[in-house]
Design a protein around this motif. Structure first.
Motif, short mmCIF file in Angstrom:
data_model
loop_
_atom_site.label_atom_id
_atom_site.label_comp_id
_atom_site.label_asym_id
_atom_site.label_seq_id
_atom_site.Cartn_x
_atom_site.Cartn_y
_atom_site.Cartn_z
N SER A 1 3.34 7.95 5.27
CA SER A 1 4.67 7.45 4.68
C SER A 1 5.44 8.86 4.52
O SER A 1 5.30 9.78 5.21
N ILE B 1 -2.66 -0.17 -0.28
CA ILE B 1 -1.17 -0.08 0.16
C ILE B 1 -1.05 -0.75 1.32
O ILE B 1 -1.71 -0.54 2.40
N LEU C 1 7.45 3.71 4.51
CA LEU C 1 6.17 3.63 4.90
C LEU C 1 6.05 3.26 6.26
O LEU C 1 7.04 2.40 6.78
N TYR D 1 2.43 -2.09 4.12
CA TYR D 1 3.77 -2.22 4.49
C TYR D 1 4.51 -3.46 4.13
O TYR D 1 4.09 -4.41 4.32
N ARG E 1 7.64 1.21 -0.33
CA ARG E 1 6.61 0.85 0.72
C ARG E 1 7.13 0.25 1.74
O ARG E 1 6.56 -0.76 2.38
N ASN F 1 11.52 -0.20 -4.26
CA ASN F 1 10.33 -0.38 -3.34
C ASN F 1 10.34 0.68 -2.20
O ASN F 1 11.38 0.77 -1.54
N ASN G 1 6.67 3.77 -6.23
CA ASN G 1 5.41 3.05 -5.85
C ASN G 1 5.02 3.56 -4.44
O ASN G 1 4.28 2.68 -3.80
N ILE G 2 5.61 4.63 -3.82
CA ILE G 2 5.11 4.86 -2.44
C ILE G 2 3.49 5.44 -2.37
O ILE G 2 2.88 5.16 -1.23
#
Length: 885
Positions: A644, A750, A730, A752, A770, A768, A546-547
């Motif tokens: 990221s 998006i 991220l 952090y 992120r 995750n 999911n980045i």
């Protein structure tokens, strides 16, 4: 011939004997999964929802089709015969035969094992193995765990087993499971059960042996053997002692002996159709018989004839407070009149040999705590081997007992794929299936203790029954066609170098063999993932779940995303293939052509990332000094200005070439010089390969010195990527400055999130990307900084951290980053470890303090571990980092 390390312990000799096929020391090992239910292989549903089709509640009653699971279990390498430990505390609603956890719909952060078990020791031949399981005295809170986690949102922490209070006042058993091999088909088993409470507690122990069900499906066993008859086991009596005789058509005869002459109970490893489906059972003795016999007092559940395909010794004990009771068993090929004679001596010898092996392997500069950490990391890697059996063609057709119901058949494009091998798993509960890019990282630590196995694992992924005819490598069972980052060339090169350093003789046959297969995979990438043929690549989510602001693996209307990370991975791939070609060319000049090809291809890809005239848009943002993905719509190009790992990965595409090696390859050198002279348009923006450092090295990199310094400014900024414990996935910048984009009448954003995922872009899973710290990318970044240092030396120093005024060279910084990762696990001044919550028993209670969990990822601010908690796959890179201290 396999070259063993410069020193040689008895374990090293066993590795050599196994390699030379003098003895089959790896025939038996921890090849049993921690979870077989909820897997794709066992899913014959119409919808493809594997977790719902085969839930934990069915596992005790339904025979598995493709593999088996158990607690601390072992099997032969084809998993015909299995052994594991089952337990009952007299209060649980079911006996404990396998680890429980939540499926993705039940867990507020995805699938999640809810048990405490630890892999403490193991040797490469599995001559000695030890693990620990903490089993509560009180009834296991199955429903409480499900209900409370379902009640919580994704923003809440997970509700863990320890949060239920079930371990309060030390009301639990420490179940220590040990194995020691007297020979390659002679396994001694020692079960040490400690009641940690201040009061006595009852315990039922069921060491269990059984056959994987090979008789119910209407097919021969599989690709390796045809099983003509059903195997069976039965009780035999000699004087006043009894034991189990095991007869299997492929393995022939084995025996299971148990000390103190316990009762033996028997059933069949067959589905209980009556309980599951309301259909008559073909036999009254079915898979869940032991559960019914003990928990529900159904004395008719087990076979009075003392035979079947599943059998167990039944021990009933009342363990006094703080007391340890020890149980001995032996599984072996030979009939023994005195199976427990010399038992403890063999255990002591194998334990001593394991200590000697690791004394010769481990960095002796490490302190006791660090050595314990490294040894448990190695143990986790070795315990996480699993027989992975999956014949796609057979699976797609369905079986006699499992009629085909699927409409949308998963993996139907992989009809050639037949898996029947022992493979290193990321985690045998949360990821009990191989992932090819994970495996590359596993092997970097595995090569330190078993180079032969590490090399074979990489070769296996490229074999014709794994690699697709079009050259794609299989990703993982949920979708073999998903695209993983191409790290196998890097892994092969690093294994080649590490193994050569350890043995004094580099294995060129390995390097050459895998190089030819990687050529096929490289071509697949070029043909399939460069949509416009302009040397800019897509690839999809590339393992980073999911980045991105979008699901990059899904179609985006009429748009496409040019990926900075996909393109960086391909430049990284190029540069490693060039490096391998140069190495092979040192003994075979024909590989100079390949080195030239990959050199030129690297320059084309690297240039395409930066120069807009090549494709109309640059992935490098001059304004920010950072790489970004670019979203191409029908009438616009939108830079996705998200800071990221996507924009940091170009750092990986770096290599240095020793001038003396270049001089020894005249054809390659001549073509390289011609290309640089005649095609300056491809090199004007890059670090120049023509310039040599004071160390007589040439540099090949996407990033010239100016762009490198700009990117490092972000990388080493504590308000961006640099955490006290490593590099975040991220930038922390997005905590206060979320990125949003409105397109197609929908708002995407998006921000952090340093810990557990608060938003699942990819269905299922608990990952995750992120914000948290991930070991594999951190490790690659550290290696790349070391390469830059080899070229620049002290001529390039930057602030670390950014803005601190503290100037350091990149070699010093790489050590600092390595130490930050290591510090996740080691005790702080107050005696606590960052990976655990401060009030956790792991930080305060004696019998928990020296136990390590190897989490999937780590909180970007606090270092606390998250995700899969036995990810001693790529998180076992900690063992390699410790080796370099």
């Amino acid at each position: 011939m396999l070259q063993i390390f410069m020193t040689s312990s008895p374990e090293h000799q066993r590795l050599l004997e196994h390699h030379q096929r003098h003895s089959n020391w790896k025939k038996w090992g921890p090849y049993l999964s921690d979870r077989a239910w909820g897997t794709v292989r066992e899913d014959y549903s119409e919808t493809g929802n594997a977790w719902n089709y085969f839930p934990h509640d069915h596992a005790r009653m339904r025979a598995y089709r493709w593999n088996e699971d158990g607690i601390g279990g072992i099997s032969d390498r084809h998993q015909y015969v299995c052994f594991a430990v089952a337990l009952w505390n007299g209060k649980d609603p079911i006996i404990k035969e396998r680890f429980f956890g939540l499926n993705p719909q039940e867990g507020n952060h995805g699938e999640d094992v809810k048990e405490y078990y630890f892999y403490l020791d193991n040797t490469p031949t599995h001559s000695y193995m030890k693990m620990l399981y903490k089993y509560p005295h009180q009834a296991y809170p199955y429903e409480q765990l499900i209900q409370e986690n379902q009640r919580r949102s994704s923003r809440d922490p997970e509700y863990e087993l320890i949060d239920t209070g079930i371990f309060q006042d030390k009301c639990y058993f420490d179940v220590q499971i040990e194995y020691a091999k007297a020979g390659h088909e002679d396994i001694l088993i020692r079960l040490s059960i400690t009641n940690q409470a201040s009061e006595a507690a009852p315990l039922y122990l069921l060491p269990t042996v059984w056959f994987r069900n090979t008789w119910s499906w209407g097919y021969p066993e599989g690709p390796m053997e045809d099983i003509p008859t059903k195997p069976f086991l039965f009780q035999e009596q000699e004087g006043n002692r009894s034991f189990i005789k095991i007869e299997h058509p492929a393995l022939r005869t084995y025996y299971l002996y148990a000390q103190d002459n316990p009762d033996w109970i028997f059933t069949e490893n067959d589905t209980n159709f009556e309980r599951l489906m309301g259909k008559p059972n073909p036999t009254p003795y079915v898979k869940d018989a032991f559960d019914r016999y003990l928990v529900h007092q159904d004395k008719t559940a087990v076979n009075p004839a003392k035979k079947g395909s599943k059998g167990a010794a039944l021990y009933k004990s009342i363990l006094p407070a703080k007391h340890t009771e020890i149980f001995h068993l032996r599984l072996c090929k030979n009939f023994l009149k005195h199976p427990f004679e010399g038992f403890n001596e063999i255990f002591s010898l194998r334990k001593h040999e394991a200590d000697l092996f690791y004394e010769q392997v481990q960095n002796q500069a490490l302190d006791k705590d660090a050595k314990n950490l490294q040894r448990q990391a190695f143990a986790g890697l070795l315990w996480s081997k699993q027989l992975y059996y999956y014949d796609i063609e057979q699976w797609l057709r369905g079986d006699k007992q499992i009629p085909l119901e699927r409409q949308n058949d998963r993996n139907q494009g992989w009809i050639h794929l037949v898996n029947f091998d022992v493979i290193s798993m990321p985690d045998k509960w949360e990821y009990p299936w191989y992932a090819s890019w994970d495996l590359g990282f596993h092997c970097i630590s595995l090569v330190l203790i078993d180079p032969d196995f590490a090399k074979r694992q990489l070769i296996l992924m490229t074999r014709e029954w794994y690699m697709h005819p079009n050259g794609q490598l299989p990703a993982y069972e949920w979708n073999f066609s998903d695209v993983n980052p191409p790290v196998l060339a890097w892994a092969a090169w690093r294994i080649y170098k590490i193994d050569g350093k350890q043995t004094g003789k580099p294995d060129r046959n390995f390097l050459e063999a895998i190089f030819h297969k990687l050529l096929l995979n490289f071509t697949w990438w070029v043909n399939q993932k460069d949509e416009k043929g302009n040397n800019v690549f897509q690839g999809g989510f590339l393992g980073l779940d999911n980045i991105s602001i979008f699901d990059r693996s899904s179609p985006l209307n009429d748009a496409r995303i040019d990926q900075a990370d996909g393109t960086a991975w391909m430049s990284f791939y190029c540069i490693l293939m060039m490096k391998i070609s140069i190495e092979l060319a040192r003994t075979n000049p024909v590989y100079q052509d390949s080195a030239t090809k990959f050199f030129e291809h690297f320059l084309r890809i690297a240039s395409a990332m930066i120069k807009p005239e090549q494709k109309g848009y640059s992935l490098w943002c001059n304004e920010d000094g950072f790489f970004y993905d670019a979203l191409h719509t029908s009438n616009d190009v939108i830079p996705l200005r998200i800071r990221s790992l996507v924009g940091l990965l170009p750092i990986l595409a770096v290599e240095t070439i020793d001038r003396r090696i270049l001089d020894a390859l005249p054809i390659y050198k001549q073509r390289l010089e011609w290309f640089l002279k005649e095609r300056p348009d491809y090199t004007s923006t890059l670090a120049s390969v023509e310039e040599t450092s004071t160390g007589a090295r040439h540099l090949l990199s996407i990033l010239d010195k100016e762009r490198l310094v700009q990117t490092l400014g972000y990388l080493f900024d504590e308000n961006e990527f640099l955490s006290e414990y490593g590099i975040r996935s991220l930038s922390k910048y997005h905590e206060k400055h979320p990125y949003s984009l409105k397109i197609w009448n929908q708002e995407h954003f998006i921000s952090y999130h340093p810990g557990e995922a608060e938003f699942r872009l990819i269905a299922g899973g608990n990952s995750n990307w992120r914000g948290p710290i991930w070991f594999p990318i951190n490790y690659l970044l550290i290696e790349s900084l070391q390469k830059f240092y080899h070229y620049y030396g002290d001529s390039l120093k930057v602030e670390f951290p950014t803005g601190s005024g503290n100037l350091m060279n990149l070699g010093e910084i790489s050590k600092q980053l390595s130490n930050r990762l290591i510090s996740l696990f080691l005790k702080r001044a107050d005696g606590t470890r960052p990976i655990y919550q401060k009030n956790s028993p792991f930080n305060h209670e004696e019998d928990w303090q020296n136990l390590f969990l190897f989490f999937e990822f780590f909180h970007g601010d606090t270092g606390e571990g998250h995700g899969a908690n036995h990810q001693t796959g790529w998180t076992a890179l900690i063992a390699k980092l410790l080796q370099q201290c």
